[in-house]
Design an enzyme around this catalytic site. Structure first.
Site, PDB file in Angstrom:
ATOM      1  N   GLU A 198      37.767  15.089 -55.507  1.00 23.10           N
ATOM      2  CA  GLU A 198      38.259  13.930 -54.740  1.00 23.10           C
ATOM      3  C   GLU A 198      38.530  12.687 -55.588  1.00 23.10           C
ATOM      4  OE1 GLU A 198      35.991  14.748 -50.522  1.00 23.10           O
ATOM      5  OE2 GLU A 198      34.819  13.873 -52.127  1.00 23.10           O
TER       6      GLU A 198
HETATM    7  C1  TNX Z   1      33.345  16.540 -49.616  1.00 23.28           C
HETATM    8  S1  TNX Z   1      32.812  18.875 -51.215  1.00 23.28           S
HETATM    9  C2  TNX Z   1      32.786  16.154 -50.827  1.00 23.28           C
HETATM   10  C3  TNX Z   1      31.563  15.360 -50.842  1.00 23.28           C
HETATM   11  C4  TNX Z   1      31.075  15.041 -49.465  1.00 23.28           C
HETATM   12  C5  TNX Z   1      31.245  16.256 -48.578  1.00 23.28           C
HETATM   13  C6  TNX Z   1      30.690  16.088 -47.207  1.00 23.28           C
HETATM   14  C7  TNX Z   1      33.140  17.923 -52.342  1.00 23.28           C
HETATM   15  C8  TNX Z   1      33.370  18.511 -53.638  1.00 23.28           C
HETATM   16  N1  TNX Z   1      33.219  16.619 -52.042  1.00 23.28           N
HETATM   17  O1  TNX Z   1      31.774  14.167 -51.573  1.00 23.28           O
HETATM   18  O2  TNX Z   1      29.750  14.664 -49.535  1.00 23.28           O
HETATM   19  O3  TNX Z   1      32.618  16.531 -48.487  1.00 23.28           O
HETATM   20  O4  TNX Z   1      30.723  17.286 -46.492  1.00 23.28           O
END
Ligand code: TNX
Length: 530
Positions: A346
């Site tokens: 992300e």
């Molecule tokens: C996505 S999964 C994220 C996390 C969040 C999560 C909550 C991922 C690699 N990144 O930053 O905590 O969703 O479900």
């Protein structure tokens, strides 16, 4: 006359309740279900005269024997001496390999656990412990008859990596609570604990060369409550505690996104701006000259919310790599395991080119310190070093990019393996952006058939992550993790042909009693007859 018949009937039923029948080995409820179970006749009874005999050569054999003895001494009150001389419970190490396969044979007169590896012996012990009456997990000495059903088990895991992740960044999780979680992982034969040590909301591991990371970056958490961090000594203690249970810690430092806690701790990690005339208030990213000395870098504010994807390191700033180098070096020195997790998820505000450049440089740093990088699936958009691993959570295309480069994928599909997803719309904790995940949904999937083009040979294993935006303590963890963690453990340990939902739902009910005995407030899924 009537009264005495009633009395007899009552007496008889008390008798039945008093001496519970020992189930058949195949019905005893082992999770994950072993690959082969053969029922025998009768049962082995542990008594005050029982002992544990070690056979084989290894420095750790005594420790492994003591682990079994301690687990049984507490509820039984028996002495259970551990020696190389005698005892009808035999632990035999037949080699010096890292094998996780084991055999367990139980007759009326004795028990034998055999493996060519220490880990296999440990897993044989875990299966054996699960065969005792549920009181084995209760605190204090219990007066029951300690019988286990006779028979034979031959077992070995399907996947080499069977993991779980704790996000200790969004909410800090204490050393004691992590240890409790490690104990539960060991019961279900999981062998990798991934610690998500840093995120926007907190930096949770002491870095001696950058002390403000924990002083400032570790001071708060989601919701604005007091944060916390592990000193290097505490982290080492966790690594050792896990290792005694054949669990390898995988540390994660999530970069280049999810880095606000570091950016709040050190102003100089932020992109300063070279203001040509001193008073430009807005500057286009293209106008920044990263190679020039910075002026006016500003530390960001600490963040206690739960948005994602808005922070980033400066990919063209040399100091970024000096920082990453120190962090990777210090953590690697404390981590005997082979993996270092570099995050990489992300990074929505990192330019694509900057992201790729960053991931490639960081992989080199990790490799320089002797570790293999794992990263969330986005890292496969960069060139991966041989052996590095992409952790699939959302994008099949990314998993494919990893595979096409000849790299392995760690399977953590958010719609199946995310322990922070709510069970249904009434669950008081958790999120549901990926799915609601009832117990049967967490159980009913096959890693090698989940993502298009990703077959068994492309898969390192399975990991179940617990993100903690809404999770604050052991009680919350337990509620989200049980009963789904055992379901995911079975998905990663047992071959698909041996898995069966009807059987699992019966076995998990048996484990419910064990969780009650340990004060684990689990989710009583309506799919199970508890
Ligand atoms: C996505 S999964 C994220 C996390 C969040 C999560 C909550 C991922 C690699 N990144 O930053 O905590 O969703 O479900």
């Amino acid at each position: 006359m009537k009264k005495s018949i009633l009395g007899l009937a009552l007496g008889f039923s008390f008798l039945l309740v008093g001496c519970k029948k020992t189930p058949q080995l195949s019905e005893a409820g082992i999770i994950p279900i072993p690959q082969e179970i053969t029922n025998g006749s009768g049962a082995f009874e542990l008594t005050s005269a029982s002992g544990i005999m070690l056979v084989g050569k290894s420095e750790n054999l005594t420790r492994i024997g003591e682990f079994l003895a301690e687990s049984l001494r507490k509820p039984t009150g028996f002495d259970l001496p551990v020696s190389f001389d005698s005892g009808e419970i035999v632990l035999e190490l037949t080699g010096s390999e890292s094998s996780e396969a084991y055999e367990l044979e139980i007759t009326e007169t004795g028990v034998k656990i055999t493996s060519s590896g220490e880990a296999g012996l440990f897993y044989g012990i875990q299966s054996f412990l699960q065969l005792f009456p549920a009181e084995v997990t209760k605190a204090g000495v219990q007066s029951v008859s300690w019988k286990v059903p006779a028979g034979k088990i031959k077992d070995q895991p399907t996947f080499a990596y069977r993991g779980s992740m704790l996000d200790v960044a969004r909410h800090f999780i204490s050393v004691e609570d992590v240890k409790f979680f490690i104990d539960q992982m060991a019961t279900y034969k999981l062998n990798y604990l991934h610690l998500h040590l840093t995120d926007d909301q907190g930096w949770r591991i002491e870095i001696k060369s950058w002390p403000k990371l924990t002083e400032i970056g570790g001071s708060t958490e989601v919701g604005g409550t007091e944060g916390g961090f592990y000193t290097q000594e505490e982290y080492k203690e966790l690594v050792a505690y896990a290792a005694e249970r054949f669990i390898t810690v995988v540390p994660e430092v999530d970069i280049p996104g999810h880095t606000n806690s570091a950016l709040a701790s050190y102003a100089e990690l932020n992109p300063g701006v070279n203001l040509p005339d001193g008073d430009l208030t807005t500057v286009n990213k293209q106008d920044l000259d990263y190679e020039m000395p910075m002026k006016n870098p500003q530390a960001s504010e600490l963040y206690t919310g739960t948005e994602v994807g808005w922070s980033t390191f400066s990919s063209r700033l040399e100091l970024t790599y000096a920082f990453v180098d120190s962090v990777v070096r210090e953590i690697s020195e404390l981590t005997p395991g082979p993996y270092f997790h570099i995050g990489g998820d992300e990074s929505h505000v990192t330019e694509k080119d900057d992201y790729v450049y960053f991931v490639e440089r960081v992989q080199d740093i990790v490799s320089k310190y002797g570790k293999t990088s794992i990263g969330w699936d986005e890292i496969a958009t960069a060139k991966l070093l041989p052996g590095n691993v992409a952790q699939f959570w959302a994008k099949e295309d990314n998993a494919k990019l990893a595979k096409d480069q000849g790299n392995l994928v760690l399977m953590s599909p958010a719609t199946k393996a995310y322990l922070d997803m709510q069970y249904d719309s009434t669950t008081r904790l958790g999120l549901h952006w990926a799915a609601y995940i009832e117990l049967d949904s967490a159980y009913l999937w096959e890693p090698s058939e989940f993502a298009d083009g990703i077959a068994a040979e492309n898969i390192l294993g399975v990991e179940a992550p617990l993100w903690t935006e809404t999770i604050t303590n052991r009680e919350d963890i337990n509620y989200m993790v049980f009963p789904r963690l055992p379901a995911l453990a079975e998905v990663s340990w047992t071959a698909k042909s041996n898995r069966n939902w009807e059987s699992f739902s019966k076995r998990v009910a048996i484990h419910g009693k064990r969780w009650d005995n340990q004060g684990i407030g689990f989710y009583r899924s309506p799919k199970v007859n508890w």
